[in-house]
Scaffold this motif. Structure first.
Motif, PDB file in Angstrom:
ATOM      1  N   GLN A  53       0.809  -1.213   0.000  1.00  0.00           N
ATOM      2  CA  GLN A  53       0.000   0.000   0.000  1.00  0.00           C
ATOM      3  C   GLN A  53       0.849   1.273   0.000  1.00  0.00           C
ATOM      4  OE1 GLN A  53      -2.887  -0.263   3.169  1.00  0.00           O
ATOM      5  NE2 GLN A  53      -4.104  -1.748   2.052  1.00  0.00           N
ATOM      6  N   GLY A  54       1.806   1.322  -0.885  1.00  0.00           N
ATOM      7  CA  GLY A  54       2.617   2.519  -1.054  1.00  0.00           C
ATOM      8  C   GLY A  54       3.785   2.660  -0.098  1.00  0.00           C
ATOM      9  N   LEU A  55       4.038   1.690   0.731  1.00  0.00           N
ATOM     10  CA  LEU A  55       5.170   1.760   1.659  1.00  0.00           C
ATOM     11  C   LEU A  55       6.466   1.651   0.862  1.00  0.00           C
ATOM     12  CD1 LEU A  55       6.370   1.838   4.508  1.00  0.00           C
ATOM     13  CD2 LEU A  55       6.053  -0.643   4.618  1.00  0.00           C
ATOM     14  N   ASP A  56       7.247   2.712   0.892  1.00  0.00           N
ATOM     15  CA  ASP A  56       8.495   2.778   0.121  1.00  0.00           C
ATOM     16  C   ASP A  56       9.672   2.916   1.079  1.00  0.00           C
ATOM     17  OD1 ASP A  56      10.568   3.159  -1.632  1.00  0.00           O
ATOM     18  OD2 ASP A  56       9.771   5.002  -2.524  1.00  0.00           O
ATOM     19  N   LEU A  57      10.387   1.829   1.271  1.00  0.00           N
ATOM     20  CA  LEU A  57      11.581   1.842   2.108  1.00  0.00           C
ATOM     21  C   LEU A  57      12.839   1.595   1.280  1.00  0.00           C
ATOM     22  CD1 LEU A  57      10.361  -0.114   5.267  1.00  0.00           C
ATOM     23  CD2 LEU A  57      10.661   2.345   4.999  1.00  0.00           C
ATOM     24  N   SER A  58      12.772   1.934  -0.013  1.00  0.00           N
ATOM     25  CA  SER A  58      13.910   1.691  -0.902  1.00  0.00           C
ATOM     26  C   SER A  58      15.125   2.517  -0.495  1.00  0.00           C
ATOM     27  CB  SER A  58      13.533   1.977  -2.351  1.00  0.00           C
ATOM     28  OG  SER A  58      13.080   3.315  -2.499  1.00  0.00           O
ATOM     29  N   ALA A  59      14.906   3.747  -0.031  1.00  0.00           N
ATOM     30  CA  ALA A  59      16.046   4.578   0.380  1.00  0.00           C
ATOM     31  C   ALA A  59      16.749   3.966   1.592  1.00  0.00           C
ATOM     32  CB  ALA A  59      15.576   6.000   0.701  1.00  0.00           C
ATOM     33  N   LEU A  60      15.969   3.468   2.550  1.00  0.00           N
ATOM     34  CA  LEU A  60      16.561   2.821   3.722  1.00  0.00           C
ATOM     35  C   LEU A  60      17.299   1.549   3.313  1.00  0.00           C
ATOM     36  CD1 LEU A  60      16.982   2.669   6.791  1.00  0.00           C
ATOM     37  CD2 LEU A  60      14.784   1.470   6.935  1.00  0.00           C
ATOM     38  N   TRP A  66      20.433  -3.985   7.066  1.00  0.00           N
ATOM     39  CA  TRP A  66      20.147  -4.449   8.421  1.00  0.00           C
ATOM     40  C   TRP A  66      19.082  -3.592   9.078  1.00  0.00           C
ATOM     41  CZ3 TRP A  66      21.299  -9.133   9.559  1.00  0.00           C
ATOM     42  CH2 TRP A  66      22.403  -9.735   8.968  1.00  0.00           C
ATOM     43  N   HIS A  67      19.171  -2.278   8.923  1.00  0.00           N
ATOM     44  CA  HIS A  67      18.138  -1.407   9.490  1.00  0.00           C
ATOM     45  C   HIS A  67      16.817  -1.576   8.739  1.00  0.00           C
ATOM     46  CE1 HIS A  67      20.665   0.427  12.430  1.00  0.00           C
ATOM     47  NE2 HIS A  67      21.515   0.919  11.533  1.00  0.00           N
ATOM     48  N   TYR A  68      16.913  -1.773   7.436  1.00  0.00           N
ATOM     49  CA  TYR A  68      15.729  -2.061   6.617  1.00  0.00           C
ATOM     50  C   TYR A  68      15.031  -3.312   7.153  1.00  0.00           C
ATOM     51  CZ  TYR A  68      13.180  -3.717   2.462  1.00  0.00           C
ATOM     52  OH  TYR A  68      12.229  -4.193   1.604  1.00  0.00           O
ATOM     53  N   GLY A 138      20.597  10.192   9.825  1.00  0.00           N
ATOM     54  CA  GLY A 138      20.573  10.529   8.410  1.00  0.00           C
ATOM     55  C   GLY A 138      19.896   9.532   7.492  1.00  0.00           C
ATOM     56  N   PHE A 139      19.221   8.539   8.043  1.00  0.00           N
ATOM     57  CA  PHE A 139      18.518   7.582   7.194  1.00  0.00           C
ATOM     58  C   PHE A 139      17.198   8.186   6.732  1.00  0.00           C
ATOM     59  CE2 PHE A 139      21.282   4.838   9.701  1.00  0.00           C
ATOM     60  CZ  PHE A 139      21.798   4.003   8.728  1.00  0.00           C
ATOM     61  N   GLU A 140      16.857   7.928   5.478  1.00  0.00           N
ATOM     62  CA  GLU A 140      15.621   8.449   4.904  1.00  0.00           C
ATOM     63  C   GLU A 140      14.482   7.466   5.167  1.00  0.00           C
ATOM     64  OE1 GLU A 140      15.984   9.662   0.829  1.00  0.00           O
ATOM     65  OE2 GLU A 140      18.113  10.085   1.122  1.00  0.00           O
ATOM     66  N   LEU A 141      13.460   7.958   5.858  1.00  0.00           N
ATOM     67  CA  LEU A 141      12.320   7.101   6.201  1.00  0.00           C
ATOM     68  C   LEU A 141      11.014   7.835   5.935  1.00  0.00           C
ATOM     69  CD1 LEU A 141      13.684   5.827   9.593  1.00  0.00           C
ATOM     70  CD2 LEU A 141      13.178   4.388   7.648  1.00  0.00           C
ATOM     71  N   PRO A 142      10.038   7.150   5.368  1.00  0.00           N
ATOM     72  CA  PRO A 142       8.704   7.754   5.246  1.00  0.00           C
ATOM     73  C   PRO A 142       7.986   7.685   6.591  1.00  0.00           C
ATOM     74  CG  PRO A 142       8.666   5.532   4.393  1.00  0.00           C
ATOM     75  CD  PRO A 142      10.096   5.827   4.773  1.00  0.00           C
ATOM     76  N   ASP A 143       6.820   8.306   6.662  1.00  0.00           N
ATOM     77  CA  ASP A 143       6.004   8.212   7.876  1.00  0.00           C
ATOM     78  C   ASP A 143       5.419   6.798   7.953  1.00  0.00           C
ATOM     79  OD1 ASP A 143       4.513   8.830  10.142  1.00  0.00           O
ATOM     80  OD2 ASP A 143       2.795   9.484   8.941  1.00  0.00           O
TER      81      ASP A 143
END
Length: 182
Positions: A53-60, A66-68, A138-143
């Motif tokens: 449903q639109g969850l984008d964790l590609s930057a992480l 490991w954090h992903y 500095g990790f990029e995360l969506p809400d």
């Protein structure tokens, strides 16, 4: 045969049970979809762009696998706990009998639901702290709030259900005393 009898004698409870079943199945599907896409994204990183449903964790994922994996594991665990809580609710509504509502099994299930609710709140709080910690580094995360929910609601629900479980246990004691005196 027992289901048919319950539908005839307690149709309201059985209707609620059907609704709870549908929520439970929905949570299982959501948990399974996120888990499947998580595992799939480990082999095909392009899948991290739209996990569920639109969850984008590609930057992480690009920054640290490991954090992903940690963030997604917590999301899957939270959803699994929510599904388990609804499973316990199904068991309550299948076991409860309006003629003799207080039973040891139902009392124990209500107590377990309060514990699971508080566990969900603790996991959500931990996940929020973990996400804030990652953002500071500095990790990029969506809400991610829509994928975990609010901890306050689960704490409040856990406390209320805990109080209900204590009242239910007292009702069980009174029901047992009444059966002994008759």
């Amino acid at each position: 045969m027992e289901w048919k009898k319950k539908w005839e004698t307690q149709p309201g409870l059985m209707l609620i049970t059907v609704v709870i079943w549908s929520v439970f199945i929905g949570l299982c599907i959501e948990t399974g979809a996120i888990l499947f896409n998580f595992v799939y994204s480990l082999f095909r990183p392009i899948a991290a762009h739209n996990l569920y449903q639109g969850l984008d964790l590609s930057a992480l994922m690009a920054q640290d696998k490991w954090h992903y994996s940690g963030v997604l594991s917590i999301i899957v665990y939270t959803n699994a706990l929510k599904a388990y809580m609804f499973f316990l609710m199904i068991r309550i509504f299948l076991k409860i009998n309006l003629m003799h509502p207080f039973s040891e099994q139902v009392s124990e299930l209500i107590s377990q639901i309060s514990q699971i609710s508080i566990q969900i709140a603790v996991v959500i709080i931990f996940n929020g702290a973990y996400i804030k910690w990652l953002a500071k580094r500095g990790f990029e995360l969506p809400d991610l709030g829509s994928f975990t929910g609010g901890a306050f609601e689960y704490i409040l629900m856990g406390i209320i259900i805990y109080a209900i479980s204590k009242v239910f246990k007292r009702g069980l004691e009174i029901q047992s005393e009444n059966e002994l005196t008759i």
